[in-house]
Every structure is written in structure tokens, then in C-alpha cells.
Design an enzyme around this catalytic site. Sequence first.
Site, short mmCIF file in Angstrom:
data_model
loop_
_atom_site.label_atom_id
_atom_site.label_comp_id
_atom_site.label_asym_id
_atom_site.label_seq_id
_atom_site.Cartn_x
_atom_site.Cartn_y
_atom_site.Cartn_z
N ASP A 90 0.48 -1.27 0.01
CA ASP A 90 -0.14 0.01 0.12
C ASP A 90 0.76 1.38 0.00
OD1 ASP A 90 -2.47 -0.97 -0.33
OD2 ASP A 90 -2.95 -1.19 1.80
N ASP A 155 -6.20 -4.98 -3.74
CA ASP A 155 -5.98 -3.71 -3.39
C ASP A 155 -4.94 -2.96 -4.09
OD1 ASP A 155 -6.99 -5.67 -1.39
OD2 ASP A 155 -7.08 -4.06 0.17
#
Length: 376
Positions: A90, A155
Site C-alpha cells: 500500500d 487492493d
Amino acid sequence: MMDNWPQEAWNQIVTKVSRTSERIGARFPHASVNGEYVLEPAYWWTAGFWPGLLWLIYRDTRDERLRAYAESCEQQLDEVMAAYDKLDHDMGFMWQLTSVARHKLLDGEAGEGSRRRAMLAANLLVGRYNVKGRYIRAWNPWRPDEDNAGWAIIDCAMNLSLLYWASQTSGDPRFRHVAMEHADTVVEHFIRPDGSVNHIVIFDPDTGERLGVNGGQGYAPNSAWSRGTAWAIYGMALSYKHTREARYLEAAKRAAHFFIANLPEDRVPHWDFRLPEDITKYRDSSAGACAACGLLLIAEFVDETESGLYQQEGERMLHALYMKYGSWDQVGEEGLILQGTSHYPEGKNIDVPLIYGDYFFAEGISRLLKHGELFW
Ligand code: GLY
């Protein structure tokens, strides 16, 4: 719909964020509980969304107080850059909405430090690439005995923009090559034929062989986590934006069709599209906000016979969030849009405002108002 509703929504966003910023300042909110945003450490994956929201508003209002908070958040992330064990896939969410946003918004010298930071983050993200499996590794182990070297998650599709940006900025294609390898893995292993999406795909990290899937934040391995679907829609649309490879746009459209077809009457998704009767169908407004941004981007790339579907559906979803899920009348609520679901299987942050829901809602509205280029 009233013609001026996006401007009204934007005014509400600016008013509320300006007020909330007096308490939050240069810190890192995640979920709003009992009306107040709970703060997280700078290494948490959500660290980019608050500064990103501040940059969206700064771009329109030039409020120097908000800019200073966003810049301070970015500087605090320097310490995280050196905390290897805490970093994961991320890094795009974290540095795209801080350093890349600042680099894009401020010309010349003012953006130089941000360019360097974002390049460093891109290098660390590329370092997570598994050559055999053609995926960017998700998390580091949370416990010493945990082996998740073979895990990749949907993600990460949203984190590839950092790599595309790094290649564009540096002229070095390596970053784009890695992004496209991972994007191809998303097309092949994550987006199912019906457009629903796996959250976690597990590979053998030595051979690259696909071993199976894991339900992750969705209800079950074969269910359809709505935020994961939103990450796929927007992530693949962004891969198309940066590469113009038709397979990414087709993948984004496939996930978009599944998402749209499974929306409830009020256009705001449940947290998973495939839930058994006895599981509460909480909404996840953050999935709706992110998917809407993806739909608006798809609308820009398809021809005019198709674009109406994506544009109108994206606008309808943002309008529904504004009209029915906004906290505009709730002075005691810091979050902008209500009823997000962060992690149902772990019982965390259910039916609450989430900072990424707020960010994508604000991004979508600023997009309708044509405030400027995407930070992604
Ligand atoms: N990236 C984690 C989530 O979507 O909740």
C-alpha cells in the site's frame, strides 16, 4: 437531479473538512467512531487519505493552513520509509496522495523533495515484486511464524499508479514494466469471468504456481467483497490510463458491470455482494465512492455510445452518497459519508465513516466539477 448538486456537495465537503482539520491537523485519521475520527500511526495504510483530501481542497481554495497540514503529514512519512517491516503493497496509497499529489500541484523546487520521496517509495514497491509469480507481494509477516510471501491482493491494483508515475517522471521504464506484470496478474487471476473479484490470491513464491484464493476482507473465498471490486474497477481503469492497453480497460469494464448489476436500489453497495441471508447486509459507502471514481474514468476512455452508462452510473452513485449518506446535518460527526465497512470478518469499523470513503467521495465530486488532473 438538481444541476448544481456537485457544487453544493463540494461546499459541504470544504466546510466540514476545514472545521475537522482544526482538531485533526497533521495526523492520520482512519475510521470515525462516535462522531470522532480515531487516529492511526503514520505507517498504517490509510495515512495518505487525509493529506490527499486536504490537497483536493487546497487545489480549489488555496487554504495555506490545509497545505501546511498535508506537507507535515508527508514529512512524517519519512520515518515510515525506513521502517521496512511495517511497509507493504500500500505504499502507493500512502505516497501517491502525499508526495505525488504535491509534486503534481506545486511547480519546480517546491515539488522536488516530494519527487524524491515518491521515487524512493516506488523503488521499495518494486522491490516487493515476485518474478516467478508476476505479482507484487502484499504484507510482510505479522508474526514470526507466518508465511505470506506468496500472497497478492486486489487492493494493490490501486498502488500501481505510483509505478507508472515513477517511469513517467524518471524516464526509466522498469517501474512501468513491473506495474504491467502485476496488472496482467490481476486480469488473469483476480477478476473472475463474471466480473466479481478475488481479494487474496496465493501463489507459491518459489515457483509462481497458483495455489488458491482466500476470502480476506470478503465474506468467503467465492463471495464478492465490494471494496475489492471497486479497487479492481478503478485500479484497472488507471492501468489503462497509463498504458492504453485495451485488456486493462476491458477488465475494468467487466468488474464495473458486475458492480453495477449488484447494486441495491439506493445505489450504495453492501460490503459484500454475495452474502447469505443470516449475515447483516451492512453498506460499504467507501466501496461506492471508489467505484464511482473508477466509473467516471472509464467514461472518459470509451466512445460516446458507451460512456453514458459509466458517467451516469458514477454520478448517480455520488449523488446517492451525497443525498442519503452524507453527514452534513450532523455537527457532531467528523466523517463526511456514513456507513462504511472496513473489515467485517474481523469485526473492525463496521457501519462508520472511513477516511478513504471520504477521500474518494471528495475526489469524485471534484472530478465532476473539473477541478484538475487526477493525483493517481
Ligand atoms: N486496503 C485495505 C482495505 O481495502 O480495507
